[in-house]
Design an enzyme around this catalytic site. Structure first.
Site, PDB file in Angstrom:
ATOM      1  N   TYR A   1       9.195  -2.791 -22.664  1.00  0.00           N
ATOM      2  CA  TYR A   1       8.042  -3.456 -22.035  1.00  0.00           C
ATOM      3  C   TYR A   1       7.445  -4.554 -22.921  1.00  0.00           C
ATOM      4  O   TYR A   1       6.407  -5.111 -22.585  1.00  0.00           O
ATOM      5  CB  TYR A   1       6.961  -2.437 -21.693  1.00  0.00           C
ATOM      6  CG  TYR A   1       7.282  -1.543 -20.520  1.00  0.00           C
ATOM      7  CD1 TYR A   1       7.457  -2.074 -19.241  1.00  0.00           C
ATOM      8  CD2 TYR A   1       7.389  -0.167 -20.675  1.00  0.00           C
ATOM      9  CE1 TYR A   1       7.740  -1.259 -18.163  1.00  0.00           C
ATOM     10  CE2 TYR A   1       7.677   0.659 -19.590  1.00  0.00           C
ATOM     11  CZ  TYR A   1       7.846   0.108 -18.337  1.00  0.00           C
ATOM     12  OH  TYR A   1       8.131   0.916 -17.265  1.00  0.00           O
TER      13      TYR A   1
ATOM     14  N   TYR B   1       4.724  -1.550 -10.808  1.00  0.00           N
ATOM     15  CA  TYR B   1       3.501  -0.953 -11.369  1.00  0.00           C
ATOM     16  C   TYR B   1       3.351  -1.208 -12.868  1.00  0.00           C
ATOM     17  O   TYR B   1       2.272  -0.984 -13.420  1.00  0.00           O
ATOM     18  CB  TYR B   1       3.480   0.556 -11.084  1.00  0.00           C
ATOM     19  CG  TYR B   1       4.095   1.433 -12.138  1.00  0.00           C
ATOM     20  CD1 TYR B   1       3.306   2.074 -13.091  1.00  0.00           C
ATOM     21  CD2 TYR B   1       5.473   1.634 -12.192  1.00  0.00           C
ATOM     22  CE1 TYR B   1       3.873   2.885 -14.071  1.00  0.00           C
ATOM     23  CE2 TYR B   1       6.038   2.441 -13.153  1.00  0.00           C
ATOM     24  CZ  TYR B   1       5.241   3.066 -14.088  1.00  0.00           C
ATOM     25  OH  TYR B   1       5.803   3.854 -15.055  1.00  0.00           O
ATOM     26  N   ARG B   2       4.392  -1.710 -13.514  1.00  0.00           N
ATOM     27  CA  ARG B   2       4.349  -1.938 -14.955  1.00  0.00           C
ATOM     28  C   ARG B   2       5.497  -2.864 -15.311  1.00  0.00           C
ATOM     29  O   ARG B   2       6.585  -2.763 -14.734  1.00  0.00           O
ATOM     30  CB  ARG B   2       4.497  -0.593 -15.690  1.00  0.00           C
ATOM     31  CG  ARG B   2       4.214  -0.616 -17.181  1.00  0.00           C
ATOM     32  CD  ARG B   2       4.331   0.803 -17.730  1.00  0.00           C
ATOM     33  NE  ARG B   2       4.164   0.844 -19.174  1.00  0.00           N
ATOM     34  CZ  ARG B   2       4.387   1.924 -19.919  1.00  0.00           C
ATOM     35  NH1 ARG B   2       4.783   3.055 -19.347  1.00  0.00           N
ATOM     36  NH2 ARG B   2       4.208   1.899 -21.222  1.00  0.00           N
TER      37      ARG B   2
END
Length: 514
Positions: free
Chosen positions: A94, A471-472
């Site tokens: 991420y 969502y991310r």
């Protein structure tokens, strides 16, 4: 003339930044203000298909107290220096510990690692942001508290504060982590300290037991945002159950996913199966037992024949469903009959308990996660292809079998177009599913790196066009995902940002908010 710094914040001159660094050093001390390339190396490397130079910080600050953070934000406001906040700084897939934009100063909170309270009766913890799950796990074990954690897959090195603030998930009945958050302390951009919920009340002893407090609920705006710096975080812990029964159910065909989800949904909604159920594809589990090069070489996505061979060699299903039962033995016995009756109707399911699957490394690490134990086994994914490239693609859907089949088909088609493998799992919540796909590629290969970027961009575009929100996401694609949620939401986010952080010093670009 060469700069003294490896990067500079956007719009900040070297002279101005030098003055800011001098003030940071007066607050933290010389050794806690990092500016050299060697010192900043841990904050530069990413797994995204973009140049690491795009995310190179100008400095890193290692704070240890709230008072230091208050002084740091004062300096940032004075010189308009942006900071990017991290807790343990892992965030693999991420964005890692690198800032969203080149030149931002990393505010590293991993030295703020005190466990402030664990209450074994009311089953809650209050920690600082640098506390890791492993640290808290060891603390609980040392004190012999009958409590379980809920952790993300890389449990040992991640931390509850950072994971929950990015709305990560776990695998026990407490797996929806933000649902079990209760009370935050937040340093605002103006240096004020806010305690949310009951924490705002002097002498309150209910900060970690009642979420709401009085008036608008504020905790949510500090998740996936850049509105404040969370310095204390409260959350609920699961009482250790008297009995625990993990199991795996294997299916041989990819299109069985429809039956799987239709069987699971009523069991989840009714609470018969209380934890988040993982439906892992064979290629998601394969790295615990094999490497890609054992089965395929050259370019292009892995073939269906190779996947079948992996399944045969390593006793995997096309889908491997991991879940568990918790409670007294009597409760488990009753629910186990409901589970086995439900999954046995079609005759397609192969149901394995701990007795049959105990020696399987994939089952071992899944069972560990479902009881809140520490494991790093999921990092086997990074050995599948090698080369250090990884991005998590995370769209959400309803918990319907048809939705699952559609998402899988879309994902496989787009990945295959760019020569990348489908390595995915569905995590079934109460009524939703997180579709988690690790887009793995070789970052040392320029052509594959370019393909991975184009692939991820296309995944986001096509899924949002079909109404599937992400969502991310990693820091390279935050703006794109924010755009998919429409102008009204972005305007509200911007309005809050301007009110709480008028100088824009806190993590510009986080979740597309500036």
């Amino acid at each position: 003339m060469a700069s003294k710094f490896i990067a500079l914040p956007k719009g900040v001159s070297e002279k101005t930044f030098e003055a800011a660094i001098a003030e940071f050093r007066s607050i933290l001390g010389q050794d806690s203000v990092l500016v050299t390339a060697e010192q900043l190396a841990p904050y530069i490397k990413t797994m995204m298909p973009v140049p690491d130079a795009d995310h190179t910080p100008s400095a890193a600050l290692q704070a240890t107290t709230v008072e230091q953070i208050q002084k740091i934000v004062a300096v940032c406001n004075k010189y308009t220096v942006p900071i990017w906040m991290i807790s343990t700084g892992r965030n693999f897939g991420y964005g890692s510990a690198a800032p969203a934009e080149r030149g931002q100063v990393v505010l590293d909170l991993k030295r703020m690692n005190r466990i402030l309270e664990v209450d074994p009766d009311l089953c809650f913890a209050l920690v600082e942001p640098g506390v890791t799950y492993k640290q808290l796990y060891d603390y609980i074990q040392e004190h012999k508290y009958p409590l379980w954690l809920s952790c993300p897959a890389p449990s040992a090195i991640a931390g509850p504060t950072g994971n929950t603030l990015d709305r990560g998930v776990g695998y026990t009945p407490y797996g929806e982590h933000f649902l079990f958050a209760c009370g935050m302390e937040v340093v605002l951009a103006n240096g004020e300290v806010l305690r949310t919920g009951m924490g705002s009340l002097p002498k309150s002893n209910t900060w970690q037991v009642f979420k709401w407090g009085y008036g608008p609920y504020l905790d949510g705006i500090f998740t996936q945002s850049n509105y404040g710096i969370v310095t204390k975080f409260g959350f609920w812990l699961m009482p250790a159950p008297p009995a625990f029964k993990p199991f795996v159910i294997q299916y041989e065909n990819e299109d069985d996913i429809v039956e799987i989800v239709e069987t699971i949904r009523p069991l989840r909604i009714s609470g018969v199966i209380p934890n988040a159920i993982v439906i892992a594809h064979a290629l998601y589990e394969a790295p615990t037992k094999a490497k890609r090069s054992d089965y395929v070489t050259g370019t292009g996505a892995i073939t269906d024949d190779a996947v079948r061979q992996i399944m045969k060699d390593h006793k995997l299903g096309a889908w491997n469903v991991y879940a568990a039962l918790y409670g007294t033995q009597e409760q488990i016995d009753v629910n186990w009959k409901i589970v086995t009756d439900s999954f046995s109707k079609s005759g397609k399911a192969k149901i394995l308990t701990e007795q049959e699957a105990a020696d399987d490394p994939a089952f071992q690490y899944r069972a560990a996660l479902m009881r809140g134990d520490m494991t790093l086994k999921e990092f086997s994914l990074y050995n599948w292809r090698g080369g250090g490239g990884s991005m998590w693609f995370a769209p959400v859907s309803q918990a319907r079998g048809s939705e699952t089949l559609k998402q899988m088909a879309m994902t496989k088609r787009i990945l295959g177009k760019y020569g990348l493998d489908y390595s995915g799992e569905f995590i079934v919540g109460m009524r939703d599913m997180h579709h988690i796909v690790d887009v793995l590629y070789d970052k040392t290969d320029p052509a594959m790196t370019k393909a991975a970027y184009q692939c991820f961009d296309e995944l986001l575009t096509e899924f949002s066009n079909e109404g599937y929100g992400t969502y991310r996401v990693n820091t390279a694609f935050m703006d794109k995902v924010a755009h998919t949620y429409g102008p009204v939401q972005r305007h509200v986010h911007k309005t809050l940002k301007e009110a709480l952080d008028p100088n824009g010093i806190l993590a510009p670009g986080k979740s597309g908010i500036r």
